[in-house]
Design an enzyme around this catalytic site. Structure first.
Site, PDB file in Angstrom:
ATOM      1  NE  ARG A   1     -40.137 -50.743 128.989  1.00 14.67           N
ATOM      2  CZ  ARG A   1     -40.901 -49.834 129.363  1.00 14.67           C
ATOM      3  NH1 ARG A   1     -41.434 -49.696 130.849  1.00 14.67           N
ATOM      4  NH2 ARG A   1     -41.669 -49.043 128.596  1.00 14.67           N
TER       5      ARG A   1
ATOM      6  CG  HIS B   1     -40.121 -44.965 125.451  1.00 10.37           C
ATOM      7  ND1 HIS B   1     -40.347 -46.198 124.599  1.00 10.37           N
ATOM      8  CD2 HIS B   1     -40.926 -44.865 126.283  1.00 10.37           C
ATOM      9  CE1 HIS B   1     -41.469 -46.771 125.473  1.00 10.37           C
ATOM     10  NE2 HIS B   1     -41.914 -46.031 126.361  1.00 10.37           N
TER      11      HIS B   1
ATOM     12  CD  GLN C   1     -45.138 -43.109 124.813  1.00  6.92           C
ATOM     13  OE1 GLN C   1     -45.401 -43.890 125.405  1.00  6.92           O
ATOM     14  NE2 GLN C   1     -46.185 -42.175 124.286  1.00  6.92           N
TER      15      GLN C   1
ATOM     16  CG  ASP D   1     -42.098 -39.139 130.486  1.00  8.81           C
ATOM     17  OD1 ASP D   1     -42.866 -39.669 131.092  1.00  8.81           O
ATOM     18  OD2 ASP D   1     -40.922 -39.679 130.324  1.00  8.81           O
TER      19      ASP D   1
ATOM     20  CB  CYS E   1     -44.432 -40.765 128.284  1.00  6.76           C
ATOM     21  SG  CYS E   1     -43.770 -42.238 128.451  1.00  6.76           S
TER      22      CYS E   1
ATOM     23  NE  ARG F   1     -45.899 -47.445 123.160  1.00  3.76           N
ATOM     24  CZ  ARG F   1     -45.078 -47.817 124.442  1.00  3.76           C
ATOM     25  NH1 ARG F   1     -45.290 -47.040 125.489  1.00  3.76           N
ATOM     26  NH2 ARG F   1     -44.316 -48.810 124.283  1.00  3.76           N
TER      27      ARG F   1
END
Ligand code: CP
Length: 292
Positions: free
Chosen positions: A100, A127, A130, A209, A250, A278
């Site tokens: 990340r 992402h 996700q 989000d 998210c 996830r």
């Protein structure tokens, strides 16, 4: 050559479908796979994380492996060692590298030099982990993916882009509603509008989000909140969607900004399932990449 997961589009439609089904199998039997037995997965966090770190660490452990979380200030990267050299060294020790970071180019360079799969755990543009969990959540909620319509309302950010990239592979239509200046590039394959009600009309899920992401300049926060206020996910917007529609986010959430408390904690959300998924999605991804 190792298989990487950088934008999500490295997987074929068939692989995404299989991965979603596998994630649900793993959800019902979390310790049924030892795909990472006696192996270590490095997880580099140059940005904060709750869900990604916890879900990857727990998921690797459930697969029989050893997660190794590495913060930016713990690595020689923070003192100028190159990404190339870091990729070479990590590849001599671990089965996969998750990263990340605040620059997409860092992930691309890591993947170019790593001898093991590299997984994008969030960059300013993408992402994809996700998005995989989002598909698992949709499949779980509706029993299918083909033909579903998702409305994403708010900032046209990395989450929106990856949702389009990955969901469109498997026949899920994504409509994105964002104001001028916050929209995704025209080339994205989703349906773009500036009208949140139009996007939500008849949708199976309405997704939002945060309005100020980690990669956004904090000095723009007030302007962003003002521009994005009409795109809040509230009960009225959700009422525009199909009667069976679910709310997605998210996370982390800012109740009162991009989503109301009523929706975030209400009967129509699948947001906490989404956060759990996830782990299951990433376990299925790790199995697939490690085996490749
Ligand atoms: N959704 C998500 O990636 O959460 P974290 O930033 O907490 O990892």
């Amino acid at each position: 050559m190792p298989r990487h997961f950088i934008t999500g589009t490295e997987l074929s439609a068939g692989e995404v479908r299989a991965l979603v089904e596998r994630a649900l199998e793993l959800k019902s039997a979390p310790y049924s796979s030892d795909a990472l037995r006696k192996r270590t997965v490095a997880l580099i966090f140059q940005k904060p994380s709750t869900r990604t770190r916890v879900s990857f660490e727990t998921g690797v452990a459930e697969l029989g492996g050893q997660p190794m979380a590495l913060r930016a200030d713990e690595l020689q990267l923070s003192r100028g060692e190159s990404i190339r050299d870091t990729a070479y060294v990590l590849s001599r020790h671990v089965a996969a590298i998750g990263i990340r970071t605040g620059e997409d180019e860092v992930v691309a360079e890591m993947a170019a030099y790593a001898g093991v799969p590299v997984i994008n755990m969030l960059t300013p543009r993408h992402h994809p982990c996700q998005a995989l969990a989002d598909l698992v959540t949709l499949r779980e909620a509706f029993g299918r993916l083909d033909g579903l319509k998702i409305a994403y309302v708010g900032d046209g950010n990395n989450v929106a882009r990856s949702l389009i990239d990955v969901a469109s592979l498997v026949g899920v239509e994504v409509r994105v509603a964002s104001p001028d200046g916050y929209q995704l590039e025209d080339s994205a394959p989703g349906v773009m509008t500036d009208d949140p009600h139009e996007a939500a009309r008849g949708a199976d899920a309405v997704y939002t989000d945060v309005w100020v992401s980690m990669s956004d300049d904090p000095a723009t926060a007030a302007a962003r909140r003002q521009m994005l206020a009409p795109y809040r996910l509230d009960a009225e917007l959700l009422d525009r969607a199909a009667p069976h529609a679910i709310a997605l986010h998210c996370l982390p959430a800012h109740p009162g900004e991009e989503i109301t408390e009523e929706v975030l904690y209400g009967q129509r959300q699948r947001i906490w399932d989404q956060a759990e998924n996830r782990r299951h999605a990433q376990k299925a991804l790790l199995e697939r990449l490690i085996d490749a």
